[in-house]
Design a protein around this motif. Structure first.
Motif, PDB file in Angstrom:
ATOM      1  N   THR A  39       0.864  -1.099  -0.042  1.00 48.23           N
ATOM      2  CA  THR A  39      -0.070  -0.133   0.072  1.00 48.23           C
ATOM      3  C   THR A  39       0.833   1.284  -0.003  1.00 48.23           C
ATOM      4  N   GLY A  40       2.073   1.054   0.699  1.00 45.99           N
ATOM      5  CA  GLY A  40       2.779   2.442   0.783  1.00 45.99           C
ATOM      6  C   GLY A  40       2.587   3.101   1.977  1.00 45.99           C
ATOM      7  N   LEU A  41       1.613   2.621   2.650  1.00 51.92           N
ATOM      8  CA  LEU A  41       1.094   3.274   4.050  1.00 51.92           C
ATOM      9  C   LEU A  41       2.338   3.048   5.059  1.00 51.92           C
ATOM     10  N   ARG A  42       2.726   4.024   5.775  1.00 50.63           N
ATOM     11  CA  ARG A  42       3.695   3.678   6.722  1.00 50.63           C
ATOM     12  C   ARG A  42       2.821   3.906   8.102  1.00 50.63           C
ATOM     13  N   VAL A  43       2.880   2.748   8.775  1.00 51.35           N
ATOM     14  CA  VAL A  43       2.140   2.749  10.134  1.00 51.35           C
ATOM     15  C   VAL A  43       2.859   2.338  10.993  1.00 51.35           C
ATOM     16  N   SER A  44       2.509   2.677  12.331  1.00 47.66           N
ATOM     17  CA  SER A  44       3.155   2.524  13.727  1.00 47.66           C
ATOM     18  C   SER A  44       2.970   0.976  14.006  1.00 47.66           C
ATOM     19  N   GLU A  45       3.991   0.503  14.448  1.00 45.10           N
ATOM     20  CA  GLU A  45       4.073  -0.901  14.887  1.00 45.10           C
ATOM     21  C   GLU A  45       2.983  -1.377  15.794  1.00 45.10           C
ATOM     22  N   ILE A  46       2.326  -0.218  16.712  1.00 44.94           N
ATOM     23  CA  ILE A  46       1.168  -0.516  17.616  1.00 44.94           C
ATOM     24  C   ILE A  46       0.131   0.511  16.976  1.00 44.94           C
ATOM     25  N   GLY A  47      -1.133  -0.315  16.951  1.00 51.33           N
ATOM     26  CA  GLY A  47      -2.394   0.430  16.343  1.00 51.33           C
ATOM     27  C   GLY A  47      -3.226   0.485  17.147  1.00 51.33           C
ATOM     28  N   PHE A  48      -4.032   1.496  17.008  1.00 45.47           N
ATOM     29  CA  PHE A  48      -5.032   1.766  18.252  1.00 45.47           C
ATOM     30  C   PHE A  48      -6.322   1.125  17.630  1.00 45.47           C
ATOM     31  N   GLY A  49      -6.694  -0.022  18.501  1.00 46.95           N
ATOM     32  CA  GLY A  49      -8.037  -0.585  18.175  1.00 46.95           C
ATOM     33  C   GLY A  49      -9.247  -0.152  18.952  1.00 46.95           C
ATOM     34  N   CYS A  50     -10.184   0.247  18.240  1.00 42.70           N
ATOM     35  CA  CYS A  50     -11.289   1.084  18.720  1.00 42.70           C
ATOM     36  C   CYS A  50     -12.574   0.363  18.917  1.00 42.70           C
ATOM     37  N   TYR A  60      -1.953   4.760  13.433  1.00 45.08           N
ATOM     38  CA  TYR A  60      -2.813   3.972  12.656  1.00 45.08           C
ATOM     39  C   TYR A  60      -4.100   3.568  13.611  1.00 45.08           C
ATOM     40  N   PHE A  61      -5.450   3.908  13.170  1.00 46.37           N
ATOM     41  CA  PHE A  61      -6.283   3.913  14.197  1.00 46.37           C
ATOM     42  C   PHE A  61      -7.535   2.929  13.134  1.00 46.37           C
ATOM     43  N   ASP A  62      -8.102   1.967  13.955  1.00 50.82           N
ATOM     44  CA  ASP A  62      -8.980   1.154  13.268  1.00 50.82           C
ATOM     45  C   ASP A  62     -10.293   1.130  13.778  1.00 50.82           C
TER      46      ASP A  62
END
Length: 331
Positions: A9-20, A49-51
Protein backbone atom coordinates in the motif's frame (compact mmCIF):
# COMPACT_ATOMS: atom_id res chain seq x y z
CA UNK A 1 7.72 4.26 18.06
CA UNK A 2 8.91 2.20 15.11
CA UNK A 3 7.07 2.13 11.78
CA UNK A 4 6.55 -0.47 9.06
CA UNK A 5 5.13 -0.44 5.57
CA UNK A 6 1.68 -2.00 5.26
CA UNK A 7 2.44 -4.36 2.42
CA UNK A 8 2.27 -2.87 -1.06
CA UNK A 9 0.00 0.00 0.00
CA UNK A 10 2.86 2.39 0.71
CA UNK A 11 1.15 3.31 3.99
CA UNK A 12 3.67 3.83 6.79
CA UNK A 13 2.01 2.59 9.98
CA UNK A 14 3.06 2.49 13.61
CA UNK A 15 3.95 -0.95 14.95
CA UNK A 16 1.19 -0.45 17.53
CA UNK A 17 -2.28 0.31 16.22
CA UNK A 18 -5.13 1.84 18.20
CA UNK A 19 -8.01 -0.66 18.17
CA UNK A 20 -11.32 1.15 18.65
CA UNK A 21 -13.43 -1.95 19.21
CA UNK A 22 -15.48 -3.48 21.99
CA UNK A 23 -12.61 -5.17 23.81
CA UNK A 24 -11.06 -2.32 25.74
CA UNK A 25 -14.08 -0.29 24.79
CA UNK A 26 -12.60 3.16 25.24
CA UNK A 27 -14.08 4.52 22.01
CA UNK A 28 -17.49 2.92 22.54
CA UNK A 29 -18.19 3.38 26.25
CA UNK A 30 -16.08 6.19 27.73
CA UNK A 31 -16.88 9.89 27.69
CA UNK A 32 -15.62 12.39 25.14
CA UNK A 33 -12.98 13.89 27.42
CA UNK A 34 -11.47 10.46 28.16
CA UNK A 35 -11.50 9.56 24.47
CA UNK A 36 -9.89 12.83 23.51
CA UNK A 37 -7.17 12.42 26.14
CA UNK A 38 -6.44 8.84 25.07
CA UNK A 39 -6.14 9.63 21.37
CA UNK A 40 -3.88 12.58 22.16
CA UNK A 41 -1.75 10.31 24.32
CA UNK A 42 -1.50 7.71 21.56
CA UNK A 43 -0.53 10.31 18.97
CA UNK A 44 2.10 11.77 21.30
CA UNK A 45 3.67 8.31 21.53
CA UNK A 46 3.77 7.98 17.74
CA UNK A 47 0.71 5.75 17.18
CA UNK A 48 -0.70 6.75 13.80
CA UNK A 49 -2.93 3.79 12.82
CA UNK A 50 -6.55 3.82 14.03
CA UNK A 51 -8.98 1.00 13.31
CA UNK A 52 -12.74 1.20 13.78
CA UNK A 53 -15.97 -0.34 12.40
CA UNK A 54 -19.72 0.08 12.43
CA UNK A 55 -19.99 -3.12 14.47
CA UNK A 56 -18.16 -1.47 17.37
CA UNK A 57 -20.93 -0.01 19.51
CA UNK A 58 -23.36 0.07 16.56
CA UNK A 59 -21.55 2.98 14.99
CA UNK A 60 -20.52 4.74 18.21
CA UNK A 61 -16.85 3.99 17.67
CA UNK A 62 -16.82 5.55 14.20
CA UNK A 63 -18.75 8.59 15.39
CA UNK A 64 -16.60 9.12 18.47
CA UNK A 65 -13.31 8.56 16.70
CA UNK A 66 -14.22 10.92 13.86
CA UNK A 67 -15.23 13.64 16.31
CA UNK A 68 -12.01 13.29 18.32
CA UNK A 69 -9.74 13.27 15.28
CA UNK A 70 -11.50 16.35 13.91
CA UNK A 71 -10.95 18.15 17.20
CA UNK A 72 -7.26 17.23 17.32
CA UNK A 73 -6.67 17.91 13.63
CA UNK A 74 -3.68 15.58 13.20
CA UNK A 75 -3.13 13.33 10.17
CA UNK A 76 -3.52 9.60 10.79
CA UNK A 77 -3.85 6.35 8.88
CA UNK A 78 -7.53 5.51 9.26
CA UNK A 79 -9.32 2.22 8.67
CA UNK A 80 -12.96 1.24 8.99
CA UNK A 81 -15.04 -1.76 7.94
CA UNK A 82 -18.32 -2.87 6.43
CA UNK A 83 -20.20 -5.88 7.76
CA UNK A 84 -22.74 -7.26 5.29
CA UNK A 85 -25.67 -9.48 6.26
CA UNK A 86 -28.11 -11.62 4.27
CA UNK A 87 -30.13 -8.59 3.13
CA UNK A 88 -27.14 -7.53 1.01
CA UNK A 89 -27.25 -10.61 -1.20
CA UNK A 90 -29.62 -9.08 -3.76
CA UNK A 91 -27.00 -6.53 -4.83
CA UNK A 92 -23.78 -7.06 -2.92
CA UNK A 93 -21.73 -4.40 -4.69
CA UNK A 94 -24.30 -1.67 -4.09
CA UNK A 95 -24.77 -2.75 -0.48
CA UNK A 96 -21.01 -2.55 0.02
CA UNK A 97 -20.96 1.02 -1.28
CA UNK A 98 -23.98 2.00 0.82
CA UNK A 99 -22.50 0.60 4.05
CA UNK A 100 -19.18 2.27 3.31
CA UNK A 101 -20.91 5.61 2.70
CA UNK A 102 -22.71 5.30 6.04
CA UNK A 103 -19.43 4.62 7.82
CA UNK A 104 -17.76 7.60 6.18
CA UNK A 105 -20.68 9.79 7.24
CA UNK A 106 -20.34 8.64 10.86
CA UNK A 107 -16.61 9.37 10.73
CA UNK A 108 -17.26 12.75 9.14
CA UNK A 109 -14.83 11.90 6.33
CA UNK A 110 -14.96 11.99 2.55
CA UNK A 111 -12.50 9.10 2.42
CA UNK A 112 -10.43 6.66 4.48
CA UNK A 113 -7.09 5.03 3.83
CA UNK A 114 -8.37 1.48 4.24
CA UNK A 115 -11.84 -0.06 3.96
CA UNK A 116 -12.22 -3.68 5.06
CA UNK A 117 -14.82 -6.40 4.77
CA UNK A 118 -15.87 -7.38 8.29
CA UNK A 119 -18.11 -10.34 7.41
CA UNK A 120 -17.16 -13.90 8.34
CA UNK A 121 -15.92 -15.96 5.38
CA UNK A 122 -17.37 -19.39 4.65
CA UNK A 123 -16.99 -22.12 2.08
CA UNK A 124 -20.79 -22.44 2.12
CA UNK A 125 -23.56 -21.41 4.51
CA UNK A 126 -24.78 -24.36 6.53
CA UNK A 127 -24.59 -23.60 10.28
CA UNK A 128 -27.25 -20.93 10.61
CA UNK A 129 -24.70 -18.13 10.96
CA UNK A 130 -24.33 -15.75 8.07
CA UNK A 131 -21.09 -15.64 6.19
CA UNK A 132 -19.99 -14.75 2.69
CA UNK A 133 -18.45 -17.16 0.22
CA UNK A 134 -15.42 -16.32 -1.92
CA UNK A 135 -17.69 -16.16 -4.98
CA UNK A 136 -19.88 -13.53 -3.28
CA UNK A 137 -16.82 -11.49 -2.38
CA UNK A 138 -14.79 -11.87 -5.57
CA UNK A 139 -17.35 -12.57 -8.30
CA UNK A 140 -19.25 -10.18 -10.57
CA UNK A 141 -21.42 -7.84 -8.53
CA UNK A 142 -19.59 -8.84 -5.34
CA UNK A 143 -17.80 -7.00 -2.56
CA UNK A 144 -14.70 -6.36 -4.63
CA UNK A 145 -16.77 -4.63 -7.31
CA UNK A 146 -18.20 -2.34 -4.63
CA UNK A 147 -14.76 -1.60 -3.21
CA UNK A 148 -13.43 -0.77 -6.66
CA UNK A 149 -16.29 1.68 -7.21
CA UNK A 150 -15.32 3.39 -3.96
CA UNK A 151 -11.68 3.48 -4.99
CA UNK A 152 -12.57 4.96 -8.37
CA UNK A 153 -14.50 7.66 -6.52
CA UNK A 154 -11.44 8.25 -4.30
CA UNK A 155 -13.45 7.41 -1.22
CA UNK A 156 -11.06 4.64 -0.18
CA UNK A 157 -7.37 4.25 -0.83
CA UNK A 158 -7.04 0.51 -0.34
CA UNK A 159 -9.16 -2.42 0.74
CA UNK A 160 -8.77 -5.46 2.93
CA UNK A 161 -10.72 -8.04 4.91
CA UNK A 162 -10.88 -9.60 8.34
CA UNK A 163 -9.48 -13.12 8.11
CA UNK A 164 -12.02 -15.03 10.19
CA UNK A 165 -14.13 -18.04 9.24
CA UNK A 166 -13.27 -21.02 7.07
CA UNK A 167 -9.56 -21.18 6.32
CA UNK A 168 -10.09 -22.33 2.74
CA UNK A 169 -12.23 -19.25 2.11
CA UNK A 170 -9.65 -16.96 3.74
CA UNK A 171 -6.94 -18.44 1.53
CA UNK A 172 -9.10 -17.94 -1.56
CA UNK A 173 -9.33 -14.21 -0.86
CA UNK A 174 -5.60 -13.99 -0.16
CA UNK A 175 -4.72 -15.87 -3.34
CA UNK A 176 -7.05 -13.75 -5.48
CA UNK A 177 -4.62 -10.82 -5.41
CA UNK A 178 -7.58 -8.44 -5.13
CA UNK A 179 -6.98 -7.29 -1.55
CA UNK A 180 -4.26 -5.01 -0.25
CA UNK A 181 -4.35 -6.16 3.37
CA UNK A 182 -5.98 -8.50 5.82
CA UNK A 183 -6.47 -8.81 9.56
CA UNK A 184 -4.86 -11.93 11.05
CA UNK A 185 -5.91 -13.67 14.25
CA UNK A 186 -2.49 -14.23 15.81
CA UNK A 187 -1.46 -14.58 19.45
CA UNK A 188 0.43 -16.73 21.94
CA UNK A 189 -2.57 -19.04 22.38
CA UNK A 190 -3.17 -19.58 18.67
CA UNK A 191 -0.04 -18.72 16.67
CA UNK A 192 -0.99 -20.82 13.65
CA UNK A 193 -1.39 -17.85 11.29
CA UNK A 194 2.37 -17.34 11.50
CA UNK A 195 3.86 -20.45 13.18
CA UNK A 196 3.65 -24.16 12.55
CA UNK A 197 1.33 -26.14 14.82
CA UNK A 198 0.70 -29.90 14.93
CA UNK A 199 -2.06 -31.66 13.03
CA UNK A 200 -5.19 -31.71 15.13
CA UNK A 201 -4.30 -28.51 17.00
CA UNK A 202 -7.30 -27.73 19.19
CA UNK A 203 -7.60 -24.12 18.03
CA UNK A 204 -8.34 -23.36 14.39
CA UNK A 205 -5.24 -23.91 12.25
CA UNK A 206 -4.80 -20.86 10.02
CA UNK A 207 -2.00 -22.64 8.14
CA UNK A 208 0.50 -19.76 8.26
CA UNK A 209 -1.76 -17.51 6.23
CA UNK A 210 0.36 -14.49 7.24
CA UNK A 211 3.22 -15.85 5.15
CA UNK A 212 0.84 -16.61 2.30
CA UNK A 213 -0.52 -13.05 2.34
CA UNK A 214 2.91 -11.45 2.56
CA UNK A 215 3.97 -13.42 -0.52
CA UNK A 216 1.15 -11.60 -2.35
CA UNK A 217 2.44 -8.23 -1.13
CA UNK A 218 -0.48 -7.82 1.27
CA UNK A 219 -0.23 -5.83 4.47
CA UNK A 220 -0.90 -7.77 7.68
CA UNK A 221 -2.71 -6.33 10.69
CA UNK A 222 -2.70 -8.51 13.81
CA UNK A 223 -5.95 -8.71 15.78
CA UNK A 224 -6.75 -10.24 19.18
CA UNK A 225 -3.12 -10.13 20.27
CA UNK A 226 -4.29 -10.32 23.91
CA UNK A 227 -6.93 -12.98 23.13
CA UNK A 228 -9.92 -10.84 24.16
CA UNK A 229 -8.25 -9.93 27.45
CA UNK A 230 -7.13 -13.42 28.46
CA UNK A 231 -3.49 -12.29 28.20
CA UNK A 232 -4.13 -9.02 30.05
CA UNK A 233 -3.42 -8.44 33.78
CA UNK A 234 -7.18 -8.70 34.46
CA UNK A 235 -8.40 -11.54 32.24
CA UNK A 236 -11.78 -11.63 33.96
CA UNK A 237 -12.59 -8.36 32.15
CA UNK A 238 -12.16 -9.94 28.72
CA UNK A 239 -14.18 -12.39 26.73
CA UNK A 240 -15.39 -10.05 24.02
CA UNK A 241 -19.04 -9.27 23.37
CA UNK A 242 -20.25 -12.22 21.31
CA UNK A 243 -21.64 -15.53 22.47
CA UNK A 244 -19.67 -17.17 19.68
CA UNK A 245 -15.87 -17.24 19.86
CA UNK A 246 -14.27 -14.99 17.29
CA UNK A 247 -12.10 -17.89 16.13
CA UNK A 248 -13.17 -21.53 16.28
CA UNK A 249 -11.60 -23.43 19.18
CA UNK A 250 -10.64 -20.22 20.98
CA UNK A 251 -13.57 -19.75 23.32
CA UNK A 252 -12.78 -17.73 26.42
CA UNK A 253 -12.67 -20.54 29.00
CA UNK A 254 -10.43 -22.71 26.82
CA UNK A 255 -8.06 -19.80 26.26
CA UNK A 256 -7.87 -19.13 30.00
CA UNK A 257 -6.75 -22.74 30.50
CA UNK A 258 -4.15 -22.35 27.74
CA UNK A 259 -2.85 -19.13 29.27
CA UNK A 260 -2.17 -20.90 32.57
CA UNK A 261 0.44 -22.95 30.69
CA UNK A 262 2.50 -19.82 29.97
CA UNK A 263 3.77 -19.28 33.49
CA UNK A 264 7.24 -20.48 32.46
CA UNK A 265 7.74 -17.19 30.59
CA UNK A 266 8.47 -15.53 33.94
CA UNK A 267 11.65 -17.61 34.10
CA UNK A 268 12.83 -15.70 31.02
CA UNK A 269 12.20 -12.22 32.42
CA UNK A 270 8.72 -11.96 30.91
CA UNK A 271 6.68 -11.27 34.02
CA UNK A 272 4.21 -8.98 32.23
CA UNK A 273 2.23 -11.15 29.83
CA UNK A 274 0.68 -8.37 27.69
CA UNK A 275 4.11 -7.05 26.75
CA UNK A 276 5.31 -10.57 25.94
CA UNK A 277 2.25 -11.10 23.73
CA UNK A 278 2.74 -7.87 21.78
CA UNK A 279 6.48 -8.37 21.41
CA UNK A 280 5.81 -11.89 20.12
CA UNK A 281 3.49 -10.58 17.39
CA UNK A 282 6.00 -7.92 16.38
CA UNK A 283 8.71 -10.55 15.95
CA UNK A 284 6.97 -11.60 12.74
CA UNK A 285 8.55 -9.35 10.07
CA UNK A 286 5.59 -9.79 7.75
CA UNK A 287 3.33 -8.05 10.30
CA UNK A 288 2.66 -4.38 9.59
CA UNK A 289 0.95 -3.35 12.80
CA UNK A 290 -0.48 -4.96 15.94
CA UNK A 291 -3.90 -3.71 17.01
CA UNK A 292 -4.44 -3.28 20.74
CA UNK A 293 -7.72 -2.31 22.39
CA UNK A 294 -7.33 0.14 25.25
CA UNK A 295 -9.27 1.02 28.39
CA UNK A 296 -6.95 3.71 29.72
CA UNK A 297 -3.75 5.64 29.06
CA UNK A 298 -1.58 3.28 31.10
CA UNK A 299 -2.39 0.51 28.64
CA UNK A 300 -1.46 2.78 25.73
CA UNK A 301 1.90 3.47 27.38
CA UNK A 302 2.53 -0.25 27.96
CA UNK A 303 1.71 -1.19 24.38
CA UNK A 304 3.77 1.63 22.88
CA UNK A 305 6.78 0.50 24.95
CA UNK A 306 6.76 -2.79 23.02
CA UNK A 307 7.64 -1.09 19.74
CA UNK A 308 11.34 -1.48 19.09
CA UNK A 309 11.76 -3.86 22.03
CA UNK A 310 13.99 -6.90 21.75
CA UNK A 311 12.53 -10.16 20.42
CA UNK A 312 11.51 -12.69 23.04
CA UNK A 313 14.51 -14.64 24.35
CA UNK A 314 15.32 -17.83 22.47
CA UNK A 315 14.70 -19.85 25.63
CA UNK A 316 11.20 -18.42 25.84
CA UNK A 317 10.56 -19.19 22.18
CA UNK A 318 11.81 -22.75 22.64
CA UNK A 319 9.38 -23.19 25.51
CA UNK A 320 6.54 -21.78 23.43
CA UNK A 321 7.31 -24.16 20.59
CA UNK A 322 7.17 -27.07 23.03
CA UNK A 323 3.83 -25.84 24.34
CA UNK A 324 2.40 -25.46 20.83
CA UNK A 325 3.77 -28.83 19.68
CA UNK A 326 2.08 -30.50 22.66
CA UNK A 327 -1.12 -28.52 22.04
CA UNK A 328 -0.75 -26.98 25.51
CA UNK A 329 -0.04 -30.31 27.13
CA UNK A 330 -2.98 -32.19 25.66
CA UNK A 331 -0.79 -34.69 23.77
Amino acid sequence: MQYRMLGRTGLRVSEIGFGCGNVGGLMTRDGHDEQLDAVRRALSLGINYFDTARAYGEGKSETNLGRVLDEIGEETVLSTKVRLESDALGDIASATVAHADQGLARLGRDSVDLMQLHTRLVNRREDGRFGMTPAEVLGPGGVIEGFKRLRDQRRVGFFGFTGLGDVDAIEALVDSGEFDSFQAYYNLLNPSAGQSVPDGFSALNYRRVIDRAAAQGMGVVVIRVLAAGVLSPTPESGGGTSREPLSAGSDYERDVARAHKLGFLKDHGLEFLPRAAIRFALMKPEVGTVLVGFSNNAQIDEAAACSGADPLPEGAMAGLREIWDSDFGSR
